[in-house]
Design a protein around this motif. Structure first.
Motif, PDB file in Angstrom:
ATOM      1  N   PRO A   1       8.458   2.330  -4.913  1.00  0.00           N
ATOM      2  CA  PRO A   1       8.513   1.279  -3.876  1.00  0.00           C
ATOM      3  C   PRO A   1       8.625  -0.125  -4.470  1.00  0.00           C
ATOM      4  O   PRO A   1       9.150  -1.033  -3.815  1.00  0.00           O
ATOM      5  CB  PRO A   1       7.194   1.465  -3.114  1.00  0.00           C
ATOM      6  CG  PRO A   1       6.868   2.912  -3.296  1.00  0.00           C
ATOM      7  CD  PRO A   1       7.324   3.241  -4.705  1.00  0.00           C
ATOM      8  N   GLN A   2       8.154  -0.297  -5.715  1.00  0.00           N
ATOM      9  CA  GLN A   2       8.218  -1.622  -6.337  1.00  0.00           C
ATOM     10  C   GLN A   2       9.640  -2.043  -6.684  1.00  0.00           C
ATOM     11  O   GLN A   2       9.882  -3.221  -6.968  1.00  0.00           O
ATOM     12  CB  GLN A   2       7.364  -1.660  -7.614  1.00  0.00           C
ATOM     13  CG  GLN A   2       5.874  -1.572  -7.312  1.00  0.00           C
ATOM     14  CD  GLN A   2       5.074  -1.722  -8.583  1.00  0.00           C
ATOM     15  OE1 GLN A   2       4.850  -0.769  -9.293  1.00  0.00           O
ATOM     16  NE2 GLN A   2       4.664  -2.947  -8.888  1.00  0.00           N
ATOM     17  N   ILE A   3      10.572  -1.089  -6.703  1.00  0.00           N
ATOM     18  CA  ILE A   3      11.981  -1.492  -6.826  1.00  0.00           C
ATOM     19  C   ILE A   3      12.712  -1.219  -5.506  1.00  0.00           C
ATOM     20  O   ILE A   3      13.935  -1.057  -5.472  1.00  0.00           O
ATOM     21  CB  ILE A   3      12.695  -0.851  -8.038  1.00  0.00           C
ATOM     22  CG1 ILE A   3      12.649   0.672  -7.988  1.00  0.00           C
ATOM     23  CG2 ILE A   3      12.107  -1.377  -9.333  1.00  0.00           C
ATOM     24  CD1 ILE A   3      13.586   1.330  -9.012  1.00  0.00           C
TER      25      ILE A   3
ATOM     26  N   GLY B   1      -3.806  -6.206 -12.791  1.00  0.00           N
ATOM     27  CA  GLY B   1      -2.759  -7.007 -12.191  1.00  0.00           C
ATOM     28  C   GLY B   1      -1.670  -6.078 -11.711  1.00  0.00           C
ATOM     29  O   GLY B   1      -1.780  -4.857 -11.839  1.00  0.00           O
ATOM     30  N   CYS B   2      -0.612  -6.649 -11.139  1.00  0.00           N
ATOM     31  CA  CYS B   2       0.475  -5.834 -10.609  1.00  0.00           C
ATOM     32  C   CYS B   2       1.761  -6.643 -10.686  1.00  0.00           C
ATOM     33  O   CYS B   2       1.771  -7.832 -10.340  1.00  0.00           O
ATOM     34  CB  CYS B   2       0.168  -5.461  -9.154  1.00  0.00           C
ATOM     35  SG  CYS B   2       1.478  -4.513  -8.369  1.00  0.00           S
ATOM     36  N   LEU B   3       2.834  -6.000 -11.121  1.00  0.00           N
ATOM     37  CA  LEU B   3       4.122  -6.696 -11.240  1.00  0.00           C
ATOM     38  C   LEU B   3       4.615  -7.204  -9.887  1.00  0.00           C
ATOM     39  O   LEU B   3       5.411  -8.140  -9.828  1.00  0.00           O
ATOM     40  CB  LEU B   3       5.172  -5.762 -11.854  1.00  0.00           C
ATOM     41  CG  LEU B   3       4.896  -5.328 -13.299  1.00  0.00           C
ATOM     42  CD1 LEU B   3       5.894  -4.257 -13.726  1.00  0.00           C
ATOM     43  CD2 LEU B   3       4.948  -6.512 -14.246  1.00  0.00           C
ATOM     44  N   SER B   4       4.120  -6.613  -8.800  1.00  0.00           N
ATOM     45  CA  SER B   4       4.531  -7.041  -7.462  1.00  0.00           C
ATOM     46  C   SER B   4       3.636  -8.148  -6.903  1.00  0.00           C
ATOM     47  O   SER B   4       3.879  -8.638  -5.798  1.00  0.00           O
ATOM     48  CB  SER B   4       4.525  -5.847  -6.498  1.00  0.00           C
ATOM     49  OG  SER B   4       5.520  -4.922  -6.874  1.00  0.00           O
TER      50      SER B   4
ATOM     51  N   CYS C   1      -4.482   5.654 -10.683  1.00  0.00           N
ATOM     52  CA  CYS C   1      -4.996   5.229  -9.369  1.00  0.00           C
ATOM     53  C   CYS C   1      -4.137   4.105  -8.792  1.00  0.00           C
ATOM     54  O   CYS C   1      -3.785   4.122  -7.603  1.00  0.00           O
ATOM     55  CB  CYS C   1      -6.450   4.756  -9.497  1.00  0.00           C
ATOM     56  SG  CYS C   1      -7.618   6.071  -9.910  1.00  0.00           S
ATOM     57  N   HIS C   2      -3.782   3.149  -9.649  1.00  0.00           N
ATOM     58  CA  HIS C   2      -2.984   1.988  -9.216  1.00  0.00           C
ATOM     59  C   HIS C   2      -1.606   2.444  -8.729  1.00  0.00           C
ATOM     60  O   HIS C   2      -1.157   2.043  -7.641  1.00  0.00           O
ATOM     61  CB  HIS C   2      -2.870   1.019 -10.403  1.00  0.00           C
ATOM     62  CG  HIS C   2      -2.109  -0.238 -10.113  1.00  0.00           C
ATOM     63  ND1 HIS C   2      -2.698  -1.488 -10.126  1.00  0.00           N
ATOM     64  CD2 HIS C   2      -0.802  -0.444  -9.800  1.00  0.00           C
ATOM     65  CE1 HIS C   2      -1.771  -2.406  -9.826  1.00  0.00           C
ATOM     66  NE2 HIS C   2      -0.618  -1.795  -9.637  1.00  0.00           N
ATOM     67  N   GLU C   3      -0.940   3.297  -9.524  1.00  0.00           N
ATOM     68  CA  GLU C   3       0.428   3.700  -9.155  1.00  0.00           C
ATOM     69  C   GLU C   3       0.438   4.652  -7.955  1.00  0.00           C
ATOM     70  O   GLU C   3       1.314   4.560  -7.092  1.00  0.00           O
ATOM     71  CB  GLU C   3       1.159   4.316 -10.354  1.00  0.00           C
ATOM     72  CG  GLU C   3       1.299   3.402 -11.568  1.00  0.00           C
ATOM     73  CD  GLU C   3       1.809   2.001 -11.265  1.00  0.00           C
ATOM     74  OE1 GLU C   3       2.568   1.817 -10.295  1.00  0.00           O
ATOM     75  OE2 GLU C   3       1.417   1.070 -11.998  1.00  0.00           O
TER      76      GLU C   3
ATOM     77  N   ASP D   1      -1.712   4.631  -5.565  1.00  0.00           N
ATOM     78  CA  ASP D   1      -1.967   3.760  -4.419  1.00  0.00           C
ATOM     79  C   ASP D   1      -0.660   3.169  -3.881  1.00  0.00           C
ATOM     80  O   ASP D   1      -0.463   3.084  -2.661  1.00  0.00           O
ATOM     81  CB  ASP D   1      -2.899   2.607  -4.810  1.00  0.00           C
ATOM     82  CG  ASP D   1      -4.335   2.835  -4.371  1.00  0.00           C
ATOM     83  OD1 ASP D   1      -4.629   3.895  -3.775  1.00  0.00           O
ATOM     84  OD2 ASP D   1      -5.176   1.949  -4.631  1.00  0.00           O
ATOM     85  N   HIS D   2       0.229   2.741  -4.811  1.00  0.00           N
ATOM     86  CA  HIS D   2       1.512   2.173  -4.368  1.00  0.00           C
ATOM     87  C   HIS D   2       2.257   3.154  -3.460  1.00  0.00           C
ATOM     88  O   HIS D   2       2.954   2.741  -2.532  1.00  0.00           O
ATOM     89  CB  HIS D   2       2.402   1.848  -5.567  1.00  0.00           C
ATOM     90  CG  HIS D   2       2.169   0.496  -6.175  1.00  0.00           C
ATOM     91  ND1 HIS D   2       2.259  -0.671  -5.455  1.00  0.00           N
ATOM     92  CD2 HIS D   2       1.863   0.105  -7.442  1.00  0.00           C
ATOM     93  CE1 HIS D   2       2.021  -1.708  -6.242  1.00  0.00           C
ATOM     94  NE2 HIS D   2       1.773  -1.269  -7.468  1.00  0.00           N
ATOM     95  N   LEU D   3       2.130   4.454  -3.729  1.00  0.00           N
ATOM     96  CA  LEU D   3       2.854   5.453  -2.934  1.00  0.00           C
ATOM     97  C   LEU D   3       2.270   5.583  -1.528  1.00  0.00           C
ATOM     98  O   LEU D   3       2.904   6.124  -0.627  1.00  0.00           O
ATOM     99  CB  LEU D   3       2.850   6.811  -3.643  1.00  0.00           C
ATOM    100  CG  LEU D   3       3.384   6.790  -5.080  1.00  0.00           C
ATOM    101  CD1 LEU D   3       3.387   8.199  -5.658  1.00  0.00           C
ATOM    102  CD2 LEU D   3       4.782   6.177  -5.140  1.00  0.00           C
TER     103      LEU D   3
END
Ligand code: NI
Length: 171
Positions: free
Chosen positions: A50-52, A92-95, A134-136, A138-140
């Motif tokens: 989703p980040q791209i 942190g997060c690239l988004s 956990c972070h990635e 969560d993005h889903l």
């Protein structure tokens, strides 16, 4: 393997659930290759589709950021098998560039998913790798680290981010 633009907080694709991949074909392998390239270029240690701007359940993680090929993880349809304990470290997060926070994460996770060849892979992780999973994942589910902060910090950061979104990320 083009580097894709990374979408920022406020884009709807980051705030809703991603769809499972039905079949791992060449288009999914191309997506994974682009994600790895984009993660290394950022640079970052993890990226979710989703980040791209692609609402599919696909993630990549590499704690070595390309230094050690054995550390590259590419997973399609990843899911938790086990999660236990708690840890909190700065993330942190690239988004969400320029912002950080300390969400509560599982101390140990077991994650299963499919690799680019469609074979099932299982990873057990602690410390930074557990936090990255956990972070990635969560993005889903349409969640960023901001959503995992304590209510007070979450509300404060969301107010700041809403202003940032209104003004535009590129400024
Ligand atoms: Ni992120």
């Amino acid at each position: 393997m083009p580097v894709r633009p990374i979408v920022k907080y406020g884009d709807p694709v980051l705030h809703g659930p991603a769809e499972p991949v039905e079949e791992i074909d060449d288009s999914i392998r191309a997506l994974l290759a682009d994600m790895v390239h984009t993660m290394y270029a950022a640079p970052g240690i993890g990226l979710a589709a989703p980040q791209i701007g692609v609402p599919l359940r696909v993630i990549v993680i590499d704690l070595s950021v390309g230094e050690d090929p054995s550390q590259l993880i590419q997973l399609v349809n990843p899911e938790f098998v086990e999660r236990e304990g708690q840890q909190s470290e700065e993330e942190g997060c690239l988004s969400v560039p320029g912002y950080g926070g300390t969400p509560t994460r599982a101390a140990r996770v077991k994650v299963k998913g499919l690799d680019p060849d469609g074979n099932e892979r299982v990873y057990e992780a602690t410390e930074l790798l557990a936090r990255a999973f956990c972070h990635e994942l969560d993005h889903l589910d349409g969640l960023v680290f901001v959503d995992r902060l304590s209510p007070l910090k979450r509300d404060l950061m969301k107010r700041r981010l809403r202003k940032r979104v209104r003004e535009g990320w590129e400024k």
